[in-house]
Design a protein around this motif. Structure first.
Motif, PDB file in Angstrom:
ATOM      1  N   VAL A  97      30.620  16.991   0.577  1.00  0.00           N
ATOM      2  CA  VAL A  97      31.254  16.589   1.839  1.00  0.00           C
ATOM      3  C   VAL A  97      32.737  16.919   1.752  1.00  0.00           C
ATOM      4  O   VAL A  97      33.304  17.025   0.661  1.00  0.00           O
ATOM      5  N   ASP A  98      33.342  17.105   2.922  1.00  0.00           N
ATOM      6  CA  ASP A  98      34.769  17.434   2.945  1.00  0.00           C
ATOM      7  C   ASP A  98      35.574  16.276   2.355  1.00  0.00           C
ATOM      8  O   ASP A  98      35.145  15.110   2.455  1.00  0.00           O
ATOM      9  N   PRO A  99      36.726  16.577   1.763  1.00  0.00           N
ATOM     10  CA  PRO A  99      37.577  15.491   1.241  1.00  0.00           C
ATOM     11  C   PRO A  99      37.827  14.432   2.317  1.00  0.00           C
ATOM     12  O   PRO A  99      38.171  14.773   3.454  1.00  0.00           O
ATOM     13  N   GLY A 100      37.611  13.162   1.958  1.00  0.00           N
ATOM     14  CA  GLY A 100      37.773  12.064   2.920  1.00  0.00           C
ATOM     15  C   GLY A 100      36.458  11.696   3.587  1.00  0.00           C
ATOM     16  O   GLY A 100      36.341  10.643   4.198  1.00  0.00           O
ATOM     17  N   GLY A 101      35.422  12.547   3.449  1.00  0.00           N
ATOM     18  CA  GLY A 101      34.135  12.289   4.108  1.00  0.00           C
ATOM     19  C   GLY A 101      33.158  11.545   3.217  1.00  0.00           C
ATOM     20  O   GLY A 101      32.032  11.240   3.639  1.00  0.00           O
ATOM     21  N   GLU A 102      33.586  11.231   1.991  1.00  0.00           N
ATOM     22  CA  GLU A 102      32.660  10.571   1.061  1.00  0.00           C
ATOM     23  C   GLU A 102      32.610   9.059   1.302  1.00  0.00           C
ATOM     24  O   GLU A 102      33.534   8.490   1.862  1.00  0.00           O
ATOM     25  N   THR A 103      31.509   8.436   0.861  1.00  0.00           N
ATOM     26  CA  THR A 103      31.370   6.981   0.899  1.00  0.00           C
ATOM     27  C   THR A 103      31.475   6.483  -0.556  1.00  0.00           C
ATOM     28  O   THR A 103      31.348   7.290  -1.480  1.00  0.00           O
ATOM     29  N   PRO A 104      31.670   5.173  -0.769  1.00  0.00           N
ATOM     30  CA  PRO A 104      31.832   4.690  -2.146  1.00  0.00           C
ATOM     31  C   PRO A 104      30.642   5.032  -3.051  1.00  0.00           C
ATOM     32  O   PRO A 104      30.814   5.252  -4.254  1.00  0.00           O
ATOM     33  N   ASP A 105      29.429   5.086  -2.483  1.00  0.00           N
ATOM     34  CA  ASP A 105      28.254   5.362  -3.327  1.00  0.00           C
ATOM     35  C   ASP A 105      27.845   6.848  -3.336  1.00  0.00           C
ATOM     36  O   ASP A 105      26.784   7.203  -3.845  1.00  0.00           O
ATOM     37  N   TRP A 106      28.667   7.726  -2.823  1.00  0.00           N
ATOM     38  CA  TRP A 106      28.341   9.159  -2.752  1.00  0.00           C
ATOM     39  C   TRP A 106      28.315   9.775  -4.152  1.00  0.00           C
ATOM     40  O   TRP A 106      29.263   9.627  -4.922  1.00  0.00           O
ATOM     41  N   LYS A 107      27.201  10.449  -4.474  1.00  0.00           N
ATOM     42  CA  LYS A 107      27.050  11.012  -5.821  1.00  0.00           C
ATOM     43  C   LYS A 107      27.172  12.535  -5.841  1.00  0.00           C
ATOM     44  O   LYS A 107      27.104  13.156  -6.888  1.00  0.00           O
ATOM     45  N   GLY A 108      27.334  13.130  -4.652  1.00  0.00           N
ATOM     46  CA  GLY A 108      27.446  14.586  -4.594  1.00  0.00           C
ATOM     47  C   GLY A 108      28.871  15.050  -4.845  1.00  0.00           C
ATOM     48  O   GLY A 108      29.720  14.306  -5.328  1.00  0.00           O
ATOM     49  N   GLU A 109      29.119  16.296  -4.492  1.00  0.00           N
ATOM     50  CA  GLU A 109      30.454  16.879  -4.666  1.00  0.00           C
ATOM     51  C   GLU A 109      31.351  16.480  -3.497  1.00  0.00           C
ATOM     52  O   GLU A 109      30.866  16.113  -2.424  1.00  0.00           O
ATOM     53  N   VAL A 110      32.648  16.567  -3.723  1.00  0.00           N
ATOM     54  CA  VAL A 110      33.619  16.410  -2.638  1.00  0.00           C
ATOM     55  C   VAL A 110      34.457  17.686  -2.631  1.00  0.00           C
ATOM     56  O   VAL A 110      35.083  18.029  -3.636  1.00  0.00           O
ATOM     57  N   GLY A 111      34.403  18.425  -1.526  1.00  0.00           N
ATOM     58  CA  GLY A 111      35.148  19.685  -1.461  1.00  0.00           C
ATOM     59  C   GLY A 111      34.501  20.596  -0.439  1.00  0.00           C
ATOM     60  O   GLY A 111      33.361  20.368  -0.027  1.00  0.00           O
TER      61      GLY A 111
END
Ligand SMILES: Cc1cc2nc3c(=O)[nH]c(=O)nc-3n(C[C@H](O)[C@H](O)[C@H](O)COP(=O)(O)OP(=O)(O)OC[C@H]3O[C@@H](n4cnc5c(N)ncnc54)[C@H](O)[C@@H]3O)c2cc1C
Ligand code: FES
Length: 278
Positions: free
Chosen positions: A176-190
């Protein structure tokens, strides 16, 4: 079909899935049982979907040709017709004409590794090819999928992402794009191109299928170049605005090509031969 090429088939909405905010998947069954059994299409083709009294709009067929008896489309509410479709409920009737356009050359990809790179609402055209490849899994080498969206909520097909993630014969990377993650997100950010560079997929013997917003495609192609992918091994699908879908109205042309007839699937070699406006 009738002699009138613009007359749609009647289809019934069997199932509606809310994929993400403003994004729904419809499972559609042809009202004519004979047609339901005989209807055939290829991965990459699209159709014109109609809300009666409102008009038509173009979506890819998002289900795989290996799954018979129904078709699926996934759409984002964008304007007049998509908003009208979004008000329909399970059991209601709408129109469909197609299939139109060309297909991804899955037959030519036999024995090759497949790399799918998708962004946002562009996973639907790719989902069709992914399931087609997974339903005929023995024909292909490694299958890798990189899928990104703005936020976790915007990821579509969440149930299928989980299924692909659990398969030992699929490598799935979600971002997900930077800032689009949730606290439990386990994927990539970018952003997708940066994550692709980090993934370092092998280019030798691999076909890359890239679908996404123009900005994602613009920054993904140079990464594929850097990784050593040859233009003839890169494919995408264009979404130029269409009306007739069958090469009659001239709405979708790029240079001397009609995206509705010569496409929507193009290799990067073919794209490079088109005028820059595509
Ligand atoms: C081959 C192809 C496959 C497509 N597959 C899908 C799909 O699987 N799922 C999906 O949600 N959408 C898909 N689209 C885009 C979809 O056709 C449009 O979003 C839809 O037609 C909008 O119809 P509307 O009447 O609701 O919007 P309108 O009221 O006509 O327009 C609303 C807004 O959407 C913009 N818009 C309309 N069509 C397009 C387009 N083709 N590209 C960019 N912007 C557009 C308009 O400029 C306007 O700003 C596809 C388009 C093509 C050509
Ligand atoms: S949509 Fe009419 S010519 Fe392509």
């Amino acid at each position: 079909m009738s002699d009138n090429i613009y007359l749609p088939y009647r289809v019934t909405i069997e199932k509606i899935t809310q994929e993400a905010p403003g994004v729904k998947t419809f499972r559609l069954k042809f009202n004519d049982e004979t047609l339901a059994q005989s209807f055939e299409f290829g991965a990459g083709q699209f159709g014109e979907y109609s809300a009666f009294g409102e008009g038509e709009c173009t979506f890819c067929i998002a289900s795989s040709p290996t799954r018979k008896g129904y078709i699926e489309c996934t759409f984002r509410e964008a304007g007049k017709v998509t908003s009208a479709l979004a008000t329909l409920e399970e059991g209601q009737t709408m129109g469909f004409r197609g299939p139109y356009g060309n297909t991804f050359p899955l037959g030519e990809w036999k024995g090759k590794d497949l790399l799918f790179v998708a962004g946002g609402i562009a996973l639907p055209p790719m989902r069709c090819v992914i399931w087609n490849a997974l339903d005929t899994r023995g024909s292909f080498g490694d299958v890798s999928i990189l899928y990104g969206a703005k936020t976790v909520a915007d990821l579509v097909y969440k149930h299928e992402l989980r299924e692909w993630d659990e398969r030992p014969d699929v490598r799935l990377v979600t971002t997900v794009d930077p800032g689009g993650e949730t606290p439990d997100w386990k994927g990539e950010v970018g952003f997708v191109p940066a994550v692709l560079e980090k993934m370092k997929p092998a280019a030798k013997n691999t076909v890359a299928i890239v679908c996404g917003p123009p900005v994602m495609i613009k920054f993904t192609f140079p990464v594929l170049d850097k990784l050593g992918f040859k233009p003839e091994n890169i494919y995408t699908t264009l979404e130029n605005r269409m009306k007739c879908g069958v090469g009659k109205c001239g709405r979708c042309n790029v240079g001397d090509k009609y995206v509705c007839k010569d496409g929507p699937v193009f290799s990067r070699v073919q794209l490079e031969a088109l005028p820059a406006e595509y």
